[in-house]
Design a protein around this motif. Structure first.
Motif, PDB file in Angstrom:
ATOM      1  N   ALA A  18      37.057  71.047  53.135  1.00  0.00           N
ATOM      2  CA  ALA A  18      37.849  72.432  52.847  1.00  0.00           C
ATOM      3  C   ALA A  18      39.046  72.148  53.649  1.00  0.00           C
ATOM      4  N   ASP A  19      39.091  71.605  54.850  1.00  0.00           N
ATOM      5  CA  ASP A  19      40.264  71.395  55.346  1.00  0.00           C
ATOM      6  C   ASP A  19      41.086  70.391  54.583  1.00  0.00           C
ATOM      7  N   MET A  20      40.531  69.041  54.066  1.00  0.00           N
ATOM      8  CA  MET A  20      41.093  68.246  53.405  1.00  0.00           C
ATOM      9  C   MET A  20      41.773  68.752  52.089  1.00  0.00           C
ATOM     10  N   VAL A  21      41.122  69.736  51.336  1.00  0.00           N
ATOM     11  CA  VAL A  21      41.533  70.220  50.326  1.00  0.00           C
ATOM     12  C   VAL A  21      42.827  70.826  50.462  1.00  0.00           C
ATOM     13  N   THR A  22      43.052  71.769  51.480  1.00  0.00           N
ATOM     14  CA  THR A  22      44.103  72.541  51.684  1.00  0.00           C
ATOM     15  C   THR A  22      45.415  71.655  52.387  1.00  0.00           C
ATOM     16  N   SER A  23      45.130  70.292  52.464  1.00  0.00           N
ATOM     17  CA  SER A  23      46.099  69.502  53.183  1.00  0.00           C
ATOM     18  C   SER A  23      47.418  69.322  52.265  1.00  0.00           C
ATOM     19  N   PRO A  24      48.553  69.795  52.984  1.00  0.00           N
ATOM     20  CA  PRO A  24      49.890  69.951  52.288  1.00  0.00           C
ATOM     21  C   PRO A  24      50.271  68.268  51.532  1.00  0.00           C
ATOM     22  N   GLU A  25      49.876  67.526  52.424  1.00  0.00           N
ATOM     23  CA  GLU A  25      50.107  66.118  51.885  1.00  0.00           C
ATOM     24  C   GLU A  25      49.367  65.703  50.586  1.00  0.00           C
ATOM     25  N   LEU A  26      48.114  66.396  50.494  1.00  0.00           N
ATOM     26  CA  LEU A  26      47.423  66.104  49.493  1.00  0.00           C
ATOM     27  C   LEU A  26      47.998  66.864  48.171  1.00  0.00           C
ATOM     28  N   TRP A  27      48.563  67.921  48.616  1.00  0.00           N
ATOM     29  CA  TRP A  27      49.122  68.856  47.442  1.00  0.00           C
ATOM     30  C   TRP A  27      50.425  68.382  46.866  1.00  0.00           C
ATOM     31  N   ASN A  28      51.440  67.623  47.757  1.00  0.00           N
ATOM     32  CA  ASN A  28      52.429  67.084  47.577  1.00  0.00           C
ATOM     33  C   ASN A  28      52.273  65.702  46.735  1.00  0.00           C
ATOM     34  N   PHE A  29      51.084  64.941  47.057  1.00  0.00           N
ATOM     35  CA  PHE A  29      50.666  64.050  46.428  1.00  0.00           C
ATOM     36  C   PHE A  29      50.163  64.149  44.901  1.00  0.00           C
ATOM     37  N   ALA A  30      49.425  65.151  44.802  1.00  0.00           N
ATOM     38  CA  ALA A  30      49.143  65.523  43.328  1.00  0.00           C
ATOM     39  C   ALA A  30      49.686  66.613  42.856  1.00  0.00           C
ATOM     40  N   SER A  31      50.894  66.063  41.983  1.00  0.00           N
ATOM     41  CA  SER A  31      52.008  67.089  41.664  1.00  0.00           C
ATOM     42  C   SER A  31      51.337  67.768  40.151  1.00  0.00           C
ATOM     43  N   GLU A  32      50.749  67.290  39.558  1.00  0.00           N
ATOM     44  CA  GLU A  32      50.324  67.904  38.385  1.00  0.00           C
ATOM     45  C   GLU A  32      49.624  69.251  38.427  1.00  0.00           C
ATOM     46  N   GLU A  33      49.957  70.013  37.450  1.00  0.00           N
ATOM     47  CA  GLU A  33      49.474  71.526  37.654  1.00  0.00           C
ATOM     48  C   GLU A  33      47.956  71.468  37.240  1.00  0.00           C
ATOM     49  N   LEU A  34      47.409  70.641  36.427  1.00  0.00           N
ATOM     50  CA  LEU A  34      46.173  70.474  36.329  1.00  0.00           C
ATOM     51  C   LEU A  34      45.515  69.995  37.479  1.00  0.00           C
ATOM     52  N   VAL A  35      45.892  69.236  38.144  1.00  0.00           N
ATOM     53  CA  VAL A  35      45.234  68.723  39.536  1.00  0.00           C
ATOM     54  C   VAL A  35      45.164  69.732  40.580  1.00  0.00           C
ATOM     55  N   HIS A  36      46.435  70.465  40.586  1.00  0.00           N
ATOM     56  CA  HIS A  36      46.624  71.559  41.573  1.00  0.00           C
ATOM     57  C   HIS A  36      45.582  72.801  41.335  1.00  0.00           C
ATOM     58  N   SER A  37      45.335  72.896  39.925  1.00  0.00           N
ATOM     59  CA  SER A  37      44.374  73.919  39.401  1.00  0.00           C
ATOM     60  C   SER A  37      42.819  73.830  39.927  1.00  0.00           C
ATOM     61  N   GLU A  38      42.476  72.434  39.659  1.00  0.00           N
ATOM     62  CA  GLU A  38      41.211  71.891  40.061  1.00  0.00           C
ATOM     63  C   GLU A  38      41.019  72.017  41.612  1.00  0.00           C
ATOM     64  N   LEU A  39      42.033  71.655  42.348  1.00  0.00           N
ATOM     65  CA  LEU A  39      41.825  71.617  43.966  1.00  0.00           C
ATOM     66  C   LEU A  39      41.654  73.046  44.466  1.00  0.00           C
ATOM     67  N   ASN A  40      42.484  73.826  43.690  1.00  0.00           N
ATOM     68  CA  ASN A  40      42.304  75.342  43.883  1.00  0.00           C
ATOM     69  C   ASN A  40      40.753  75.794  43.988  1.00  0.00           C
ATOM     70  N   LYS A  41      40.180  75.597  42.946  1.00  0.00           N
ATOM     71  CA  LYS A  41      38.799  75.818  42.346  1.00  0.00           C
ATOM     72  C   LYS A  41      38.112  75.055  43.794  1.00  0.00           C
ATOM     73  N   TRP A  42      38.337  73.737  44.010  1.00  0.00           N
ATOM     74  CA  TRP A  42      37.517  73.174  45.034  1.00  0.00           C
ATOM     75  C   TRP A  42      37.530  74.055  46.427  1.00  0.00           C
ATOM     76  N   LYS A  43      38.884  74.278  46.825  1.00  0.00           N
ATOM     77  CA  LYS A  43      38.906  74.896  48.005  1.00  0.00           C
ATOM     78  C   LYS A  43      38.378  76.189  47.905  1.00  0.00           C
ATOM     79  N   THR A  44      38.153  76.974  46.922  1.00  0.00           N
ATOM     80  CA  THR A  44      37.574  78.344  47.007  1.00  0.00           C
ATOM     81  C   THR A  44      36.041  78.082  46.930  1.00  0.00           C
ATOM     82  N   ILE A  45      35.484  77.217  46.074  1.00  0.00           N
ATOM     83  CA  ILE A  45      33.913  77.156  46.043  1.00  0.00           C
ATOM     84  C   ILE A  45      33.737  76.411  47.392  1.00  0.00           C
ATOM     85  N   LEU A  46      34.164  75.522  48.179  1.00  0.00           N
ATOM     86  CA  LEU A  46      33.789  74.956  49.486  1.00  0.00           C
ATOM     87  C   LEU A  46      33.772  76.100  50.336  1.00  0.00           C
ATOM     88  N   MET A  47      34.814  76.964  50.590  1.00  0.00           N
ATOM     89  CA  MET A  47      34.885  78.046  51.474  1.00  0.00           C
ATOM     90  C   MET A  47      33.555  79.023  51.327  1.00  0.00           C
TER      91      MET A  47
END
Length: 499
Positions: A18-47
């Motif tokens: 859950a901490d890794m998913v919220t990492s700013p470095e990861l979000w800067n790296f994965a710039s595509e909106e579609l990837v951002h959307s999936e990571l948001n889902k991962w963060k919510t589900i993991l929590m």
């Protein structure tokens, strides 16, 4: 890994993801909106999953479906980690390449560039674009996370909003003052020592004489105290004797009420602490009393001081015994040096085991069981509770295969309704601070009997992200190491972890 320590590793693992998913470095790296959307889902589900893990860890011991759910979650968590580790690695490589080629217009022919995998279709200083194959894998993991999260309701797992593990262990039965002395072995010297402390009338003082009896889970603190409590000389020495089982619920009102009910024939229906303490002070006034508080975990001096208020009216020579496996309790309660109870000798532990299993003092009548039985006792490591539990499971069984099965199993794999070992050890684990739970749980990846190198272990903890990697990190890690070392009761469990 088996047992609650293995599941605790999963709890730490999910928290890390859950901490890794919220990492700013990861979000800067994965710039595509579609990837951002999936990571948001991962963060919510993991929590959401993390919020029910504590309840799942409790229920998996008695519910095979929950155990299966945790196993599936563990497998999925590794898939999630693989993806996130890949992101983190590529992010680092991207930054290195950007430093080497600031313009981003040239592709290096270096070995570093050749290492970038096919998950990326193009490279810029700002982002990596993902191909269809990688996006499909990300979506598949999202679907799997959603499916496993949806099963929470069917398993009736409840959320712990605070994120803190419950320290309630309802499986442990309360203790009483009753003991069958004929079934206790190897504690004669300890009993005499405790009885002498109780019979010694110290000079008059305003301070209540509190003697802590400290030792690891299952070592026999309660049994020893029961022996002293029921000693004939001790009985004659005190006007009043009271036994209270406390455990991790240090409720001052409840304990006060229990003490009062023990010294007064009238049933107390009052729930006002002030009235109860006033009456208790009157009942104890001028009386030489012995109070046993069994299995204390409270480290709050204010709560302890409040509980002791009425007891200061007792006659000189009044004594309190506090049994605990927590050194922090000793520092709060003790007015005399703690009595540290040690493990039973191998011979005494063997005697406890054979009495339980064969109702005999040795293997003379069952020589075919001698070798495997002696090895079982060695695994008990001097803990009478373990010897009693394992011997009890083998009572009246003389099959070598049955004994071999016990030898090759682990103590925490015993059915919970047949052994008090697991709940006793689990309570010790639950009372570790959260940062030490992570560090201890990590140690379960090592083989049983593994000799830890402090510096190596601290480096591994740092690599797992258990604390920030600053210039002071190694000092903090060393402190954690010695904090764990001081909690001998839970490290004893470490001797059983892993194969």
């Amino acid at each position: 890994m088996a047992g609650f320590v293995g599941e605790a590793v999963l709890s730490v693992f999910i928290e890390k993801l859950a901490d890794m998913v919220t990492s700013p470095e990861l979000w800067n790296f994965a710039s595509e909106e579609l990837v951002h959307s999936e990571l948001n889902k991962w963060k919510t589900i993991l929590m959401k999953i993390y919020a029910v893990l504590h309840d799942a860890e409790e229920k998996q011991m008695t519910n095979p479906r929950v155990k299966m759910w945790l196993d599936e979650l563990g497998d999925l968590a590794y898939d999630v980690e693989d993806i996130l580790d890949g992101f983190a690695t590529e992010s680092l490589r991207r930054n290195l390449m950007a430093e080497t080629h600031p313009s981003g217009t040239e592709r290096s022919t270096s070995k570093l560039w050749s290492l970038i995998p096919s998950c990326c279709t193009s490279f810029t200083p700002n982002a990596i674009k993902f191909n269809a194959e990688m996006l499909s894998k990300i979506k598949m993991i999202t679907t799997s996370l959603q499916e496993i999260s949806a099963q929470k309701s069917d398993l009736h797992l409840t959320e712990n909003i605070s994120g803190e593990r419950s320290t309630k262990t309802r499986e442990i039965l309360p203790t009483t003052s009753l003991v069958d002395e004929s079934r206790v072995y190897g504690r004669e010297t300890d009993k005499e020592a405790i009885a002498n402390l109780l019979l010694r009338d110290d000079p008059s003082t305003d301070e209540i004489c509190v003697i802590p009896v400290v030792g690891m889970a299952g070592i026999g603190k309660t049994t020893l105290t029961q022996l002293a409590f029921n000693d004939d000389e001790v009985k004659d020495h005190f006007d009043l004797r009271v036994w209270v089982y406390v455990s991790d619920d240090f409720d001052v009102l409840k304990i006060t009420k229990t003490i009062l009910q023990s010294v007064s024939l009238a049933t107390q229906n009052v729930d006002d602490l002030n009235l109860l303490q006033m009456e208790l002070r009157e009942k104890l006034s001028g009386q030489k009393f012995l109070l046993i508080l069994d299995d204390v975990w409270n480290e709050s001096y204010d709560s302890w001081d409040l509980l002791c208020m009425p007891m200061r009216s007792g006659a000189p020579g009044s004594k309190l015994i506090v049994t605990t496996r927590n050194e922090g309790v000793v520092s709060i309660t003790g007015t005399r040096p703690a009595y540290c109870l040690q493990e039973l000798s191998y011979e005494d532990c063997l005697f406890v085991f054979t009495q339980q299993a064969l109702r005999r003092s040795n293997f003379d009548a069952h020589s075919h069981l001698k070798e495997v039985g002696e090895e079982i006792v060695r695994r008990c490591k001097g803990l009478p509770l373990a010897a009693k539990a394992l011997g009890g499971m083998l009572r009246n069984q003389v099959s070598h295969d049955a004994w071999e099965n016990i030898l090759t199993s682990k103590i925490w794999d015993l059915p919970q309704d047949k052994s008090r070992v697991l709940p006793a050890l689990k309570l010790s684990y639950n009372h570790l601070p959260s940062h030490l739970r992570k560090c201890f749980a990590y140690c379960s990846i090592f083989p049983k009997g593994y000799e830890f190198d402090k510096d190596e272990l601290v480096q591994l903890w740092m690599a797992e992200g258990f604390f920030e990697q600053t210039k002071e990190a190694e000092d903090l890690g060393s402190k954690y190491f010695y904090d764990l070392l001081s909690r001998r009761n839970i490290l004893q469990l470490g001797g059983y972890v892993g194969e």
